[in-house]
Design a protein around this motif. Structure first.
Motif, mmCIF file in Angstrom:
data_model
loop_
_atom_site.group_PDB
_atom_site.id
_atom_site.type_symbol
_atom_site.label_atom_id
_atom_site.label_comp_id
_atom_site.label_asym_id
_atom_site.label_seq_id
_atom_site.Cartn_x
_atom_site.Cartn_y
_atom_site.Cartn_z
ATOM 1 N N LEU A 8 -49.789 2.602 48.516
ATOM 2 C CA LEU A 8 -50.704 2.882 49.968
ATOM 3 C C LEU A 8 -51.351 2.210 51.117
ATOM 4 O O LEU A 8 -50.732 2.508 52.385
ATOM 5 N N ASP A 9 -51.535 1.075 50.479
ATOM 6 C CA ASP A 9 -51.640 0.152 51.533
ATOM 7 C C ASP A 9 -50.616 0.227 52.524
ATOM 8 O O ASP A 9 -50.847 -0.552 53.828
ATOM 9 N N VAL A 10 -49.328 -0.555 51.377
ATOM 10 C CA VAL A 10 -47.972 -0.490 52.498
ATOM 11 C C VAL A 10 -47.712 0.302 53.673
ATOM 12 O O VAL A 10 -47.625 0.211 54.651
ATOM 13 N N HIS A 12 -49.781 3.129 54.181
ATOM 14 C CA HIS A 12 -51.006 3.269 54.846
ATOM 15 C C HIS A 12 -51.476 2.507 56.693
ATOM 16 O O HIS A 12 -52.278 2.537 57.453
ATOM 17 N N THR A 13 -50.707 1.213 56.289
ATOM 18 C CA THR A 13 -50.967 -0.287 57.472
ATOM 19 C C THR A 13 -50.147 0.327 58.711
ATOM 20 O O THR A 13 -48.969 0.807 58.645
ATOM 21 N N SER A 14 -50.036 0.245 59.843
ATOM 22 C CA SER A 14 -49.642 0.515 60.968
ATOM 23 C C SER A 14 -48.120 -1.174 61.059
ATOM 24 O O SER A 14 -48.953 -2.456 60.569
ATOM 25 N N GLY A 15 -47.338 -1.114 61.302
ATOM 26 C CA GLY A 15 -46.169 -2.263 61.232
ATOM 27 C C GLY A 15 -45.075 -1.241 60.213
ATOM 28 O O GLY A 15 -45.023 -1.563 59.072
ATOM 29 N N ILE A 16 -44.131 -2.289 60.406
ATOM 30 C CA ILE A 16 -42.595 -2.371 60.018
ATOM 31 C C ILE A 16 -42.584 -2.921 58.272
ATOM 32 O O ILE A 16 -43.179 -3.569 58.116
ATOM 33 N N TYR A 17 -42.266 -1.900 57.530
ATOM 34 C CA TYR A 17 -42.172 -2.210 56.202
ATOM 35 C C TYR A 17 -40.831 -2.002 55.368
ATOM 36 O O TYR A 17 -39.945 -0.939 56.287
ATOM 37 N N PHE A 18 -40.428 -1.846 54.391
ATOM 38 C CA PHE A 18 -39.334 -1.933 54.175
ATOM 39 C C PHE A 18 -39.543 -1.190 52.215
ATOM 40 O O PHE A 18 -40.265 -1.177 51.825
ATOM 41 N N CYS A 19 -38.649 0.148 52.272
ATOM 42 C CA CYS A 19 -38.987 0.736 51.374
ATOM 43 C C CYS A 19 -38.140 0.982 49.987
ATOM 44 O O CYS A 19 -38.201 2.424 49.391
ATOM 45 N N ASP A 20 -37.057 0.117 50.143
ATOM 46 C CA ASP A 20 -36.743 -0.206 48.919
ATOM 47 C C ASP A 20 -37.760 -1.129 47.771
ATOM 48 O O ASP A 20 -37.086 -1.669 46.738
ATOM 49 N N ASP A 21 -38.594 -1.024 47.747
ATOM 50 C CA ASP A 21 -39.838 -1.773 47.058
ATOM 51 C C ASP A 21 -39.495 -1.294 45.800
ATOM 52 O O ASP A 21 -40.074 0.456 45.899
ATOM 53 N N ASP A 94 -45.384 9.639 54.566
ATOM 54 C CA ASP A 94 -45.335 8.454 54.133
ATOM 55 C C ASP A 94 -46.868 8.253 54.620
ATOM 56 O O ASP A 94 -47.504 6.797 54.232
ATOM 57 N N GLY A 95 -46.646 8.036 56.296
ATOM 58 C CA GLY A 95 -48.246 7.943 56.579
ATOM 59 C C GLY A 95 -48.777 8.594 55.916
ATOM 60 O O GLY A 95 -48.797 10.085 55.959
ATOM 61 N N GLU A 96 -50.696 9.236 56.507
ATOM 62 C CA GLU A 96 -51.460 10.125 56.709
ATOM 63 C C GLU A 96 -51.315 11.125 56.999
ATOM 64 O O GLU A 96 -50.976 10.602 58.568
ATOM 65 N N ILE A 97 -51.504 12.150 57.251
ATOM 66 C CA ILE A 97 -51.447 13.453 57.715
ATOM 67 C C ILE A 97 -53.297 14.070 57.602
ATOM 68 O O ILE A 97 -53.416 14.366 56.271
ATOM 69 N N PHE A 98 -53.894 13.984 58.393
ATOM 70 C CA PHE A 98 -54.694 14.622 58.125
ATOM 71 C C PHE A 98 -54.527 16.315 58.893
ATOM 72 O O PHE A 98 -54.774 16.430 59.730
ATOM 73 N N ILE A 99 -55.459 17.594 57.833
ATOM 74 C CA ILE A 99 -55.257 18.869 58.923
ATOM 75 C C ILE A 99 -56.242 19.387 58.991
ATOM 76 O O ILE A 99 -57.319 19.405 57.785
ATOM 77 N N TYR A 129 -41.716 2.890 59.759
ATOM 78 C CA TYR A 129 -42.967 2.015 60.432
ATOM 79 C C TYR A 129 -43.548 3.746 59.738
ATOM 80 O O TYR A 129 -42.539 5.043 59.929
ATOM 81 N N SER A 130 -45.011 3.908 60.259
ATOM 82 C CA SER A 130 -45.707 4.979 59.463
ATOM 83 C C SER A 130 -46.994 4.683 60.704
ATOM 84 O O SER A 130 -47.312 3.919 60.549
ATOM 85 N N GLU A 131 -47.188 5.674 61.335
ATOM 86 C CA GLU A 131 -48.049 6.695 61.964
ATOM 87 C C GLU A 131 -48.382 7.527 62.105
ATOM 88 O O GLU A 131 -48.360 8.387 61.530
ATOM 89 N N PRO A 132 -50.276 8.081 61.698
ATOM 90 C CA PRO A 132 -50.871 8.954 61.337
ATOM 91 C C PRO A 132 -50.797 10.463 62.302
ATOM 92 O O PRO A 132 -50.991 9.787 63.004
ATOM 93 N N ILE A 133 -50.723 11.082 61.563
ATOM 94 C CA ILE A 133 -51.002 12.656 62.585
ATOM 95 C C ILE A 133 -52.488 13.168 62.453
ATOM 96 O O ILE A 133 -52.703 13.120 60.833
ATOM 97 N N HIS A 134 -53.264 13.919 63.278
ATOM 98 C CA HIS A 134 -54.466 13.596 63.051
ATOM 99 C C HIS A 134 -54.567 15.158 64.018
ATOM 100 O O HIS A 134 -54.021 15.546 65.415
#
Length: 204
Positions: A8-10, A12-21, A94-99, A129-134
């Motif tokens: 979750l930390d990976v 939900h944190t701004s920046g590039i990450y790799f999803c083959d973990d 992948d990033g957070e969504i708040f409704i 990369y993932s950025e949240p939606i509010h």
């Protein structure tokens, strides 16, 4: 299985990450199994409510979602109280969504928190990369709308059908189009008419 906090930390944190973990892949597979079980429930099955609370990060009191719902993770999406979502909602969460509470979401809406770098070599390495939606309180999102990463939609806003929302929309406005643009503020006319020249009855 609970999604590991490191994963979750990976995401939900701004920046590039790799999803083959491998740990990320295993956790997502478990979430997908739960989603499959949720979408297979029959109307009235008490297990459906349990799965909604288990699958999503938060599922507020009185919230309701028409199935099927599609989500990358589920555990990154926070539903406020009394939210209603029509069928075929897609959550690239992948990033957070708040409704926010009392929000209504039309059919075939897509909320996308995640993108991929333009640089080809990074995409080959499954970089993202993932950025949240509010989404604020009492928002109405029409059918077939797509909301892109990092967008905030203010309280009471109305997003017209088939819009592509690629930037923030202020509270108390009506916006639509591709790209989505504010057309006007909600005003006194809207207190008297519910649609075009159709007047709201005085007794409601």
């Amino acid at each position: 299985m609970t999604v590991p906090q490191r994963v979750l930390d990976v995401m939900h944190t701004s920046g590039i990450y790799f999803c083959d973990d491998p740990e990320m892949g295993a956790a997502q597979q478990e979430q997908m199994k739960m989603l499959h079980e949720l979408n297979a429930t029959m109307p009235g099955d008490p297990r459906r409510k349990e799965l909604l609370h288990e699958f999503f990060a938060e599922f507020g009191e009185g919230a309701y979602v028409e199935l099927p719902v599609h989500a990358n993770w589920g555990c990154s999406t926070h539903w406020g109280a009394h939210v209603y979502a029509n069928f075929n909602l897609t959550l690239v969460d992948d990033g957070e969504i708040f409704i926010g509470e009392r929000t209504m979401i039309g059919p075939n809406v897509t909320l996308v928190t995640t993108g991929h770098p333009i640089r080809p070599d990074l995409r080959e390495r499954v970089a993202q990369y993932s950025e949240p939606i509010h989404i604020g309180r009492n928002v109405w999102i029409g059918a077939n709308v797509t909301v892109l990463p990092g967008v905030t939609i203010g309280d009471n806003a109305v997003i017209g059908a088939c819009s592509l929302v690629n930037h923030d929309i202020p509270a108390n406005t009506i916006a639509f189009g591709t790209p989505c643009r504010v057309v006007r503020e909600i005003n006194d006319h809207d207190r008297e008419y519910y649609w075009r020249d159709h007047r709201i009855p005085a007794d409601i």
